[in-house]
Scaffold this active site. Structure first.
Site, PDB file in Angstrom:
ATOM      1  N   GLY A 513       0.833  -1.191   0.000  1.00 31.38           N
ATOM      2  CA  GLY A 513       0.000   0.000   0.000  1.00 31.38           C
ATOM      3  C   GLY A 513       0.866   1.237   0.000  1.00 31.38           C
ATOM      4  O   GLY A 513       2.086   1.174   0.164  1.00 31.38           O
ATOM      5  N   GLY A 515       1.072   5.278   1.524  1.00 27.74           N
ATOM      6  CA  GLY A 515       0.562   6.252   2.474  1.00 27.74           C
ATOM      7  C   GLY A 515       0.858   7.664   2.052  1.00 27.74           C
ATOM      8  O   GLY A 515       1.235   7.931   0.912  1.00 27.74           O
ATOM      9  N   GLY A 516       0.687   8.592   2.982  1.00 19.26           N
ATOM     10  CA  GLY A 516       0.838  10.001   2.680  1.00 19.26           C
ATOM     11  C   GLY A 516       2.263  10.390   2.372  1.00 19.26           C
ATOM     12  O   GLY A 516       2.498  11.368   1.682  1.00 19.26           O
ATOM     13  N   PHE A 517       3.229   9.629   2.893  1.00 14.62           N
ATOM     14  CA  PHE A 517       4.620  10.027   2.626  1.00 14.62           C
ATOM     15  C   PHE A 517       5.517   8.815   2.411  1.00 14.62           C
ATOM     16  O   PHE A 517       6.702   8.854   2.663  1.00 14.62           O
ATOM     17  CB  PHE A 517       5.177  10.881   3.771  1.00 14.62           C
ATOM     18  CG  PHE A 517       5.132  10.227   5.131  1.00 14.62           C
ATOM     19  CD1 PHE A 517       6.183   9.451   5.590  1.00 14.62           C
ATOM     20  CD2 PHE A 517       4.030  10.374   5.946  1.00 14.62           C
ATOM     21  CE1 PHE A 517       6.159   8.862   6.831  1.00 14.62           C
ATOM     22  CE2 PHE A 517       4.001   9.797   7.196  1.00 14.62           C
ATOM     23  CZ  PHE A 517       5.054   9.035   7.647  1.00 14.62           C
ATOM     24  N   VAL A 520       4.653   1.012   1.435  1.00 14.19           N
ATOM     25  CA  VAL A 520       4.911  -0.105   2.337  1.00 14.19           C
ATOM     26  C   VAL A 520       5.039  -1.385   1.518  1.00 14.19           C
ATOM     27  O   VAL A 520       4.233  -1.660   0.631  1.00 14.19           O
ATOM     28  CB  VAL A 520       3.782  -0.234   3.376  1.00 14.19           C
ATOM     29  CG1 VAL A 520       4.094  -1.357   4.354  1.00 14.19           C
ATOM     30  CG2 VAL A 520       3.579   1.076   4.124  1.00 14.19           C
ATOM     31  N   LYS A 534       8.285   0.205   5.582  1.00  9.98           N
ATOM     32  CA  LYS A 534       7.759   1.482   5.088  1.00  9.98           C
ATOM     33  C   LYS A 534       8.936   2.307   4.582  1.00  9.98           C
ATOM     34  O   LYS A 534       9.845   2.637   5.331  1.00  9.98           O
ATOM     35  CB  LYS A 534       7.017   2.223   6.191  1.00  9.98           C
ATOM     36  CG  LYS A 534       6.408   3.560   5.722  1.00  9.98           C
ATOM     37  CD  LYS A 534       5.823   4.366   6.879  1.00  9.98           C
ATOM     38  CE  LYS A 534       4.589   3.711   7.444  1.00  9.98           C
ATOM     39  NZ  LYS A 534       3.923   4.588   8.454  1.00  9.98           N
ATOM     40  N   ASP A 631      -4.453  10.444  14.461  1.00 14.11           N
ATOM     41  CA  ASP A 631      -4.922   9.894  13.184  1.00 14.11           C
ATOM     42  C   ASP A 631      -5.506   8.501  13.390  1.00 14.11           C
ATOM     43  O   ASP A 631      -5.223   7.574  12.632  1.00 14.11           O
ATOM     44  CB  ASP A 631      -3.778   9.854  12.165  1.00 14.11           C
ATOM     45  CG  ASP A 631      -4.294   9.736  10.730  1.00 14.11           C
ATOM     46  OD1 ASP A 631      -5.456  10.126  10.498  1.00 14.11           O
ATOM     47  OD2 ASP A 631      -3.551   9.263   9.856  1.00 14.11           O
TER      48      ASP A 631
END
Length: 821
Positions: A513, A515-517, A520, A534, A631
């Site tokens: 997947g 993510g925002g930055f 992974v 990550k 979050d």
């Protein structure tokens, strides 16, 4: 034998014989199942009823005002342990002079059980205060009254004479077994007649809660209307503080011991047209009896909440460190009371406590005299002096001590050996001699602080030489801003080449997947262990701070419901985090996918809710650092091979230092739809921000729908939809049909109500995580939970520039998007 009578009155008013009662039954009349008697002031009804969805019939008294939900507020039940199974019941005066409930076969199933008298001269009066009285019509003598035989409720005018010479705990009220079963439950409320008096709540024979001793003007530690007064005859009345209260108010307030083990004050609110819970006994984990064991002290604002008193250490360190504090603490140093005839013990004074159980009254004219009496008695372990009642001492284990953050406690002086005494002025007041060992320990502490500081500086320099200056400087900034002393060197460092090999050079087939930055990947280490890696995006301008935050925060957290960070890698422009692998992906991947939703039955969902709650409790209260996640959402809840939940993605987390409770920020990060109103609009966050996100997540788990899946429907969001159904008394429609028929309806409804409490507009209205766990895990009756107010954002429509991350993670890692304010 002299008797000391304690009259237990919930409202301290003896209305019997003062109010007029025009509602009655004579021997020629009877009350059938279809009949009711209404008190002359129209406050109470007497008749047959069935609680909830039960088909059993009971004779009882209830308020005429039932609230918008239509539920009866029942205050007394006659045949609670012997219900009728049909509508053939009759209430009447029998020929033996007793008030009886008869079934269709004319068999008595309940009786007032008093000595026989001429029934023709008897009459039943139904009083304005809800009291049902059997009395002689000739003499006016009361033969029997319901107020002498309460079930689970204290009402105005109830009076009980308790033999004060019998030094034992005497139960007065007993809870219902369940919300739909008024038979005798496990919980009882009564008075401990050991001096000074205390109100107790027991679970069977075990103490469950107590309110602290009466010290002449208040119960120590209880902010409620409970009070005790004494008249000239020496009688003691226990009940409400009645200052500036009207008779009309008294008709609409009562105490009830509910089926979940809480003593609750219920008031009628004219503005809302509902019965409201205005006070209840267990308002934090520390309110449960003996939470921290003998010689332990509980403070709900501390993390962890339990600690040993000065001069004591955990009895079982292993259990204590696991959070099992019931074993309590033991002395480090034995008392010197009997040593060679020299008494070198002294006292350590603690302020603002709920003082321990098992106090004894001692005659003493002053605090100094009280201190002298205790120090002269080798069995005396502590004392307290209260001008209103005098001296109290403790000779048994000091148990059920609670420290308060507000001013509702009292002082307690604890006996310690000389070597365990400090140098505070409070201690000098009762034991002026201070051992030279105290000064020696101060010197040792200073030396240790210097050594630790030098070691820390050397570690930073070593890290800078090995890994470069950029990330080291970032670490120093984090230390200064968050006022903490985490060392990044404590986290294992992975070799970049080995991670490249483990992920097959970060091959697309191993991608889990994005993510925002960063992205992974799944990897397999040389030892065969599966991991999640990550990789910080080189193009991300924001990722470095999130990377450092995650390293600094999660490397110090150890809890079964938090994802475990195995290590990191920093080399050149590459920055990677290595996590434990979660084979069942993230919660959103199962919860919102119809192909996998059936894996999440209600038992599994409730277990996930409990796990998330425990993880959040650890972050907010029990870890060494107070962490605000910022979050919390379904994609950041990972599931292991047994579907146990683990909170993940701490890139946006904040460490609260010192006594901080709230922080403002100009940089709002997180996921819209989960962000609390005060955070999204003002940049203001606290632990109540996480509670808001938790409430949204709870509603998603119960409903099986995303908060933002209502864009094309009448409701604006899941919160607005839930609030609409709540106000329409149609909340069952919110529940996912896959779990609605699971037989856990009460548990599910309780979770919905707790969720609505968590998403209220104002942060101060939301419960903290300790109370959330208490409300969810202790099987509270729904009717006694606080009533929620309107959720934040429930009337606001989402726009495209306020959209949630709709790309759910399909792996065991969280994917967070950053949204500007």
């Amino acid at each position: 034998m002299a008797f000391f009578h304690i009259h237990v009155i919930l409202l301290c008013l003896l209305w019997l014989g003062v109010v007029s009662a025009q509602v009655y039954l004579d021997p020629s009349q009877s009350l059938t199942d279809s009949d009711t008697l209404v008190s002359s002031n129209a406050v109470f009804k007497l008749g047959f009823f069935s609680p909830g969805n039960s088909t059993n019939r009971y004779v009882g008294v209830w308020y005429t005002q039932g609230g918008s939900d239509g539920k009866q507020e029942v205050v007394w039940v006659a045949n609670r342990d012997n219900p009728l199974t049909d509508s053939s019941g009759v209430l009447k005066i029998s020929e033996d002079g007793n008030l009886r409930v008869l079934n269709g076969e004319n068999t008595s199933i309940w009786s007032s059980n008093v000595p026989g008298s001429d029934y023709r001269n008897l009459v039943v009066h139904f009083m304005d205060n809800g009291n049902l009285i059997l009395l002689s019509n000739d003499s006016g003598q009361v033969i029997w009254q319901s107020f002498d035989h309460p079930t689970d409720v204290f009402l105005p005018g109830m009076t009980f004479s308790i033999d004060g010479t019998v030094k034992e705990k005497q139960a007065l009220l007993r809870s219902w077994k369940s919300p739909v079963d008024p038979s005798s439950g496990n919980f009882t409320v009564g008075i401990d007649t050991h001096s000074p008096p205390q109100v107790f709540l027991w679970d069977d024979d075990r103490p469950y809660w107590r309110n602290g001793p009466w010290i002449g003007n208040l119960f120590v530690g209880v902010k409620s209307a409970l009070s005790i007064t004494t008249d000239n005859a020496g009688e003691v009345y226990f009940g409400f503080t009645l200052s500036n209260q009207s008779a009309q108010w008294l008709q609409h307030v009562h105490f009830v011991v509910n089926c979940n083990g809480s003593l609750v004050q219920r008031d009628w609110d004219n503005s809302s047209g509902k019965w409201e819970t205005v006070w209840y006994s267990q308002q934090s984990e520390c309110d449960f009896y003996g939470k921290c064991g003998p010689f332990g002290s509980c403070n709900a604002t501390n993390s962890p909440i339990c600690g040993c008193l000065r001069g004591f250490v955990p009895k079982n360190s292993t259990e204590w460190n696991k959070g099992n504090w019931t074993g309590g603490c033991v002395r480090k140093t034995l008392l010197q009371c009997d040593t060679v005839g020299v008494k070198t013990d002294g006292f350590w004074k603690l302020a603002n406590l709920k003082v321990p159980d098992n106090a004894q009254w001692v005659s003493a004219a002053s605090e100094d005299e009280c201190s002298s009496q205790c120090i002269g008695d080798c069995s005396c372990l502590a004392f307290g002096y209260y001008p209103s009642i005098g001296c109290m001492t403790w000779n048994d284990s000091l148990i059920d001590i609670e420290e308060y953050s507000d001013n509702r406690g009292h002082d307690l002086s604890i006996r310690l050996a000389s070597s365990d005494q400090g140098v505070s002025t409070q201690q000098q007041k009762h034991h002026p001699s201070v051992s030279w060992k105290s000064g020696r320990w101060i010197v040792i502490a200073v030396v240790l602080l210097v050594v630790v500081s030098i070691t820390f500086i050397l570690r930073i320099k070593w890290f800078r030489r090995k890994y470069g200056t950029r990330i080291t400087q970032q670490a120093k900034i984090m230390f200064k801003r968050d006022k903490t002393y985490i060392q990044i060197g404590d986290l294992p460092m992975f070799d970049l080449e080995k991670l490249v090999t483990a992920t097959n050079d970060f091959h697309e087939s191993n991608k889990l997947g994005r993510g925002g930055f960063g992205t992974v990947y799944k990897g397999k280490l040389e030892n065969g262990e599966d991991v999640a890696v990550k990789r910080l995006s080189k193009l991300s301008g924001q990722g470095l701070e999130e990377f450092m935050t995650e390293v600094l925060v999660i490397s110090k957290l150890q809890h079964r419901n938090l994802v475990r960070l195995l290590g990191c890698c920093v080399k050149g422009e590459e920055k990677l985090l290595v996590y434990e692998y979660m084979p069942n992906k993230s919660l959103d991947a199962l919860l919102f996918d119809r192909l996998y939703q059936e894996l999440l039955g209600w038992k599994t969902r409730f277990s996930i809710i409990q796990g998330i709650s425990r993880g959040l409790l650890y972050l907010h209260r029990d870890s060494r650092l107070k962490i605000i996640h910022r979050d919390l959402k379904a994609s950041n809840i990972l599931l292991d091979d047994k579907l146990n939940p683990k909170i993940s993605d701490f890139g946006m987390a904040k460490i609260f230092g010192g006594s901080e409770d709230q922080v403002d920020t100009n940089r709002v990060v997180g996921t819209f739809g989960y962000m609390s109103p005060e955070y999204a609009t003002k940049g203001r966050f606290s632990e109540k921000s996480d509670i808001y996100s938790y409430g949204v997540l709870l509603l998603e788990i119960v409903s099986g729908r995303r908060n933002t899946s209502f864009r094309n429907e009448e409701s604006l969001s899941l919160l607005a939809h839930a609030w609409k159904l709540w106000n329409e008394d149609d909340i069952l429609s919110l529940i996912d049909p896959l779990v609605l028929e699971s037989g856990f309806q009460d548990e599910i409804l309780r979770c919905i109500q707790v969720a609505l409490l968590c998403v209220q507009e104002l942060p101060e209205d939301r419960p903290n995580i300790s109370m959330v766990i208490s409300m969810i895990d202790t099987d509270f009756c729904i009717s006694v939970l606080p009533r929620p107010t309107q959720p934040g954002f429930s009337q606001r429509r989402y726009t495209h520039n306020q959209s949630e991350n709709v790309t759910s993670s399909v792996n065991r890692v969280s994917l967070s998007y950053i949204t500007g304010r």
